[in-house]
Write a protein that holds these residues in place. Structure first.
Motif, PDB file in Angstrom:
ATOM      1  N   PRO A   1       1.704  16.357  -9.288  1.00 21.29           N
ATOM      2  CA  PRO A   1       0.967  15.254  -9.909  1.00 21.29           C
ATOM      3  C   PRO A   1      -0.397  15.039  -9.257  1.00 21.29           C
ATOM      4  CG  PRO A   1       3.158  14.543  -9.224  1.00 21.29           C
ATOM      5  CD  PRO A   1       2.953  15.906  -8.686  1.00 21.29           C
ATOM      6  N   GLY A   2      -1.403  14.884 -10.075  1.00 17.92           N
ATOM      7  CA  GLY A   2      -2.738  14.582  -9.570  1.00 17.92           C
ATOM      8  C   GLY A   2      -3.803  15.046 -10.535  1.00 17.92           C
ATOM      9  N   PHE A   3      -4.842  14.239 -10.640  1.00 16.18           N
ATOM     10  CA  PHE A   3      -5.925  14.555 -11.561  1.00 16.18           C
ATOM     11  C   PHE A   3      -6.930  15.525 -10.956  1.00 16.18           C
ATOM     12  CE2 PHE A   3      -4.653  10.357 -13.351  1.00 16.18           C
ATOM     13  CZ  PHE A   3      -4.227  10.835 -14.570  1.00 16.18           C
ATOM     14  N   ILE A   4      -7.165  15.428  -9.659  1.00 15.19           N
ATOM     15  CA  ILE A   4      -8.152  16.298  -9.017  1.00 15.19           C
ATOM     16  C   ILE A   4      -7.716  17.753  -9.128  1.00 15.19           C
ATOM     17  CG2 ILE A   4      -9.261  16.899  -6.826  1.00 15.19           C
ATOM     18  CD1 ILE A   4      -9.064  13.942  -6.065  1.00 15.19           C
ATOM     19  N   THR A   5      -6.478  18.039  -8.765  1.00 19.28           N
ATOM     20  CA  THR A   5      -5.999  19.417  -8.837  1.00 19.28           C
ATOM     21  C   THR A   5      -5.980  19.914 -10.277  1.00 19.28           C
ATOM     22  OG1 THR A   5      -3.743  18.553  -8.800  1.00 19.28           O
ATOM     23  CG2 THR A   5      -4.640  19.401  -6.726  1.00 19.28           C
TER      24      THR A   5
ATOM     25  N   PHE B   1      -6.761  18.432   6.311  1.00 18.17           N
ATOM     26  CA  PHE B   1      -7.215  18.604   4.930  1.00 18.17           C
ATOM     27  C   PHE B   1      -6.112  18.240   3.933  1.00 18.17           C
ATOM     28  CE2 PHE B   1     -10.093  21.642   7.124  1.00 18.17           C
ATOM     29  CZ  PHE B   1     -11.267  20.955   6.856  1.00 18.17           C
ATOM     30  N   VAL B   2      -4.886  18.570   4.253  1.00 17.42           N
ATOM     31  CA  VAL B   2      -3.756  18.227   3.379  1.00 17.42           C
ATOM     32  C   VAL B   2      -3.606  16.714   3.291  1.00 17.42           C
ATOM     33  CG1 VAL B   2      -1.261  18.389   3.084  1.00 17.42           C
ATOM     34  CG2 VAL B   2      -2.564  20.408   3.782  1.00 17.42           C
ATOM     35  N   VAL B   3      -3.652  16.048   4.435  1.00 17.31           N
ATOM     36  CA  VAL B   3      -3.537  14.586   4.466  1.00 17.31           C
ATOM     37  C   VAL B   3      -4.711  13.959   3.727  1.00 17.31           C
ATOM     38  CG1 VAL B   3      -3.547  12.570   5.980  1.00 17.31           C
ATOM     39  CG2 VAL B   3      -2.147  14.551   6.565  1.00 17.31           C
ATOM     40  N   LEU B   4      -5.909  14.471   3.977  1.00 24.14           N
ATOM     41  CA  LEU B   4      -7.098  13.951   3.308  1.00 24.14           C
ATOM     42  C   LEU B   4      -6.997  14.152   1.790  1.00 24.14           C
ATOM     43  CD1 LEU B   4      -9.888  12.660   3.641  1.00 24.14           C
ATOM     44  CD2 LEU B   4     -10.823  14.970   3.842  1.00 24.14           C
ATOM     45  N   TYR B   5      -6.515  15.318   1.382  1.00 19.93           N
ATOM     46  CA  TYR B   5      -6.331  15.584  -0.046  1.00 19.93           C
ATOM     47  C   TYR B   5      -5.402  14.543  -0.669  1.00 19.93           C
ATOM     48  CZ  TYR B   5      -3.865  17.216  -4.096  1.00 19.93           C
ATOM     49  OH  TYR B   5      -3.253  17.250  -5.312  1.00 19.93           O
ATOM     50  N   PHE B   6      -4.254  14.294  -0.030  1.00 17.80           N
ATOM     51  CA  PHE B   6      -3.297  13.341  -0.598  1.00 17.80           C
ATOM     52  C   PHE B   6      -3.863  11.926  -0.640  1.00 17.80           C
ATOM     53  CE2 PHE B   6      -0.031  16.617   0.318  1.00 17.80           C
ATOM     54  CZ  PHE B   6       0.475  16.699  -0.972  1.00 17.80           C
ATOM     55  N   ILE B   7      -4.667  11.571   0.338  1.00 25.24           N
ATOM     56  CA  ILE B   7      -5.296  10.246   0.332  1.00 25.24           C
ATOM     57  C   ILE B   7      -6.280  10.134  -0.830  1.00 25.24           C
ATOM     58  CG2 ILE B   7      -6.892   8.740   1.597  1.00 25.24           C
ATOM     59  CD1 ILE B   7      -5.497   9.720   4.188  1.00 25.24           C
ATOM     60  N   VAL B   8      -7.120  11.149  -1.002  1.00 29.07           N
ATOM     61  CA  VAL B   8      -8.108  11.123  -2.083  1.00 29.07           C
ATOM     62  C   VAL B   8      -7.405  11.153  -3.442  1.00 29.07           C
ATOM     63  CG1 VAL B   8      -9.992  12.414  -3.166  1.00 29.07           C
ATOM     64  CG2 VAL B   8      -9.952  12.123  -0.693  1.00 29.07           C
ATOM     65  N   GLU B   9      -6.386  11.983  -3.565  1.00 32.84           N
ATOM     66  CA  GLU B   9      -5.644  12.077  -4.832  1.00 32.84           C
ATOM     67  C   GLU B   9      -4.971  10.739  -5.159  1.00 32.84           C
ATOM     68  OE1 GLU B   9      -5.351  13.673  -8.004  1.00 32.84           O
ATOM     69  OE2 GLU B   9      -5.186  15.475  -6.774  1.00 32.84           O
ATOM     70  N   ALA B  10      -4.376  10.106  -4.176  1.00 34.41           N
ATOM     71  CA  ALA B  10      -3.740   8.803  -4.393  1.00 34.41           C
ATOM     72  C   ALA B  10      -4.776   7.762  -4.798  1.00 34.41           C
ATOM     73  CB  ALA B  10      -3.000   8.364  -3.136  1.00 34.41           C
TER      74      ALA B  10
ATOM     75  N   LEU C   1       0.101  31.964 -11.802  1.00 31.41           N
ATOM     76  CA  LEU C   1       1.273  31.380 -11.145  1.00 31.41           C
ATOM     77  C   LEU C   1       0.866  30.220 -10.234  1.00 31.41           C
ATOM     78  CD1 LEU C   1       4.316  31.439 -10.439  1.00 31.41           C
ATOM     79  CD2 LEU C   1       3.716  33.057  -8.628  1.00 31.41           C
ATOM     80  N   VAL C   2      -0.179  30.431  -9.451  1.00 31.32           N
ATOM     81  CA  VAL C   2      -0.665  29.367  -8.557  1.00 31.32           C
ATOM     82  C   VAL C   2      -1.156  28.178  -9.386  1.00 31.32           C
ATOM     83  CG1 VAL C   2      -2.439  28.779  -6.849  1.00 31.32           C
ATOM     84  CG2 VAL C   2      -1.185  30.934  -6.658  1.00 31.32           C
ATOM     85  N   CYS C   3      -1.860  28.455 -10.472  1.00 32.85           N
ATOM     86  CA  CYS C   3      -2.320  27.369 -11.358  1.00 32.85           C
ATOM     87  C   CYS C   3      -1.137  26.584 -11.910  1.00 32.85           C
ATOM     88  CB  CYS C   3      -3.137  27.931 -12.516  1.00 32.85           C
ATOM     89  SG  CYS C   3      -4.755  28.538 -12.058  1.00 32.85           S
ATOM     90  N   GLY C   4      -0.087  27.287 -12.317  1.00 38.92           N
ATOM     91  CA  GLY C   4       1.099  26.616 -12.843  1.00 38.92           C
ATOM     92  C   GLY C   4       1.749  25.705 -11.815  1.00 38.92           C
ATOM     93  N   ILE C   5       1.847  26.181 -10.603  1.00 38.10           N
ATOM     94  CA  ILE C   5       2.431  25.363  -9.530  1.00 38.10           C
ATOM     95  C   ILE C   5       1.570  24.135  -9.281  1.00 38.10           C
ATOM     96  CG2 ILE C   5       2.936  25.315  -7.052  1.00 38.10           C
ATOM     97  CD1 ILE C   5       3.740  28.316  -7.376  1.00 38.10           C
ATOM     98  N   ILE C   6       0.261  24.334  -9.237  1.00 42.06           N
ATOM     99  CA  ILE C   6      -0.650  23.217  -8.987  1.00 42.06           C
ATOM    100  C   ILE C   6      -0.601  22.208 -10.126  1.00 42.06           C
ATOM    101  CG2 ILE C   6      -3.093  22.603  -8.775  1.00 42.06           C
ATOM    102  CD1 ILE C   6      -3.424  25.164  -7.105  1.00 42.06           C
ATOM    103  N   LEU C   7      -0.481  22.672 -11.371  1.00 44.58           N
ATOM    104  CA  LEU C   7      -0.428  21.745 -12.507  1.00 44.58           C
ATOM    105  C   LEU C   7       0.840  20.889 -12.495  1.00 44.58           C
ATOM    106  CD1 LEU C   7      -1.863  23.918 -15.385  1.00 44.58           C
ATOM    107  CD2 LEU C   7      -2.812  21.791 -14.516  1.00 44.58           C
ATOM    108  N   ILE C   8       1.893  21.408 -11.910  1.00 44.42           N
ATOM    109  CA  ILE C   8       3.136  20.631 -11.851  1.00 44.42           C
ATOM    110  C   ILE C   8       3.036  19.518 -10.810  1.00 44.42           C
ATOM    111  CG2 ILE C   8       5.590  20.789 -11.270  1.00 44.42           C
ATOM    112  CD1 ILE C   8       5.542  23.561 -12.592  1.00 44.42           C
TER     113      ILE C   8
END
Length: 123
Positions: free
Chosen positions: A85-89, A5-14, A76-83
């Motif tokens: 890079p990526g539009f989906i997150t 899922f992590v790899v798939l996420y990075f592929i989709v985000e890229a 806090l989790v939202c802040g980490i995710i916003l940092i």
């Protein structure tokens, strides 16, 4: 399994980043990502201070600041995710930056946790 899922996420985000960059240009895309990170961190900082004040007020009244603690953790989790890079997150996290919605989520999380605790103690 979770690594898939992590790899798939990075592929989709890229892929999404590539699509956006191909439509509006690389520099504009990069600027949007940096702007989202700065705006997100500013929002998290100001809302985090508000949560801290509410938690302090709850404790001064002798109440447990459970909702505020969960809200702060979500923020806090939202802040980490916003940092990251990526539009989906960024799009997925934006609704949780709305204080009323985040508070509802925190209350539901606490209610679900209480129900699970109650069910496990009655076994």
């Amino acid at each position: 399994m979770p690594i898939i899922f992590v790899v798939l996420y990075f592929i989709v985000e890229a892929y999404v980043l590539f699509l956006v960059a191909s439509k509006i240009g690389f520099l504009v895309t990069l600027l949007l990502l940096v702007l989202a990170a700065f705006a997100g961190s500013a929002l998290v900082r100001s809302q985090g201070l508000d949560i801290f004040k509410r938690a302090n007020a709850s404790m001064m009244q002798g109440q447990s600041p459970q909702v505020e603690i969960v809200e702060g953790t979500i923020l806090l989790v939202c802040g980490i995710i916003l940092i990251i890079p990526g539009f989906i997150t960024d799009i997925l996290v934006l609704p949780l930056l709305i204080p009323a919605l985040r508070r509802r989520v925190a209350i539901r999380m606490l209610a679900r946790l209480a129900a699970q605790r109650s069910a496990s103690t009655h076994r």
